[in-house]
Scaffold this motif. Structure first.
Motif, PDB file in Angstrom:
ATOM      1  N   GLN A 136      13.346 -33.343   4.453  1.00  0.00           N
ATOM      2  CA  GLN A 136      12.404 -33.570   3.360  1.00  0.00           C
ATOM      3  C   GLN A 136      12.145 -35.052   3.097  1.00  0.00           C
ATOM      4  O   GLN A 136      11.288 -35.402   2.298  1.00  0.00           O
ATOM      5  CB  GLN A 136      12.911 -32.886   2.098  1.00  0.00           C
ATOM      6  N   LYS A 161      17.783 -30.652   3.986  1.00  0.00           N
ATOM      7  CA  LYS A 161      17.453 -31.663   2.983  1.00  0.00           C
ATOM      8  C   LYS A 161      16.969 -32.962   3.642  1.00  0.00           C
ATOM      9  O   LYS A 161      16.036 -33.593   3.157  1.00  0.00           O
ATOM     10  CB  LYS A 161      18.677 -31.934   2.116  1.00  0.00           C
ATOM     11  N   HIS A 220      11.464 -32.486  10.301  1.00  0.00           N
ATOM     12  CA  HIS A 220      11.596 -31.490   9.231  1.00  0.00           C
ATOM     13  C   HIS A 220      11.148 -30.115   9.717  1.00  0.00           C
ATOM     14  O   HIS A 220      11.807 -29.111   9.456  1.00  0.00           O
ATOM     15  CB  HIS A 220      10.773 -31.914   8.015  1.00  0.00           C
TER      16      HIS A 220
END
Length: 193
Positions: free
Chosen positions: A148, A145, A32
């Motif tokens: 996450q 995304k 991430h």
């Protein structure tokens, strides 16, 4: 099977899954961080700035799209969420207007059927560029995304750790001779007698 043996197996499995999720969470957190940094640097290099909230470009959008664009009004695009908003609520609206609701593929087929139509060829080129940019922005959003997911892995690890600790606590309270399913074991003994 004895209850203590079953409980010990469940505790061990829970602790093993906790370790796996902690490792996965760590790797996902690193991913991430890397992806967020890459998305930020790649988007910042494009110097895409959201139009001001009061601009004609935002006012001309349908109500829901204008509302989504106003959230980032005047900001430079640097996050996946911003890329998604710009792609879905600005570029997509304009592509629909330019192509009259037709996709690049549909417009391209029309242009191939009418190769001398310069206006249609220009329309196809514009829609191609817009579709490509939209796809790239949504790709940035997708990677942002995915990064996450680390949060979910850590939450799962925490839950399994808590459940495993409760299992350990329960394991110490169960008598050595307790059966997993005492009624079933008793019924089996009665039937064989």
């Amino acid at each position: 099977m004895r209850r203590r043996t079953f409980d010990a197996l469940m505790v061990f499995a829970g602790l093993a899954l906790t370790a796996v999720l902690l490792v996965a969470g760590g790797l996902l957190a690193w991913g991430h961080s890397f992806v967020s940094s890459e998305v930020r640097s790649q988007l910042a290099a494009q110097k895409i700035v959201f139009p001001p909230a009061a601009s004609g470009a935002v006012k001309a959008l349908p109500k829901a799209d204008a509302a989504a664009m106003r959230v980032y009004a005047g900001q430079e695009m640097t996050t996946g969420a911003q890329a998604q908003a710009y792609a879905d609520h600005f570029i997509a609206v304009h592509l629909g207007e330019i192509g009259g609701g037709l996709t690049y593929s549909q417009l391209s087929a029309k242009a191939m059927a009418d190769p001398k139509n310069a206006a249609l060829a220009d329309q196809v080129a514009t829609v191609f560029k817009g579709t490509t940019l939209r796809g790239m922005l949504l790709n940035a959003y997708g990677f942002w995304k995915m990064g996450q997911i680390a949060i979910a892995a850590f939450a799962g690890a925490a839950l399994l750790l808590i459940l495993s600790l409760f299992g350990l606590w329960h394991l110490r309270r169960v008598p050595e001779t307790a059966e997993v399913l005492p009624r079933v074991a008793h019924a089996a003994k009665v039937q064989t007698a």
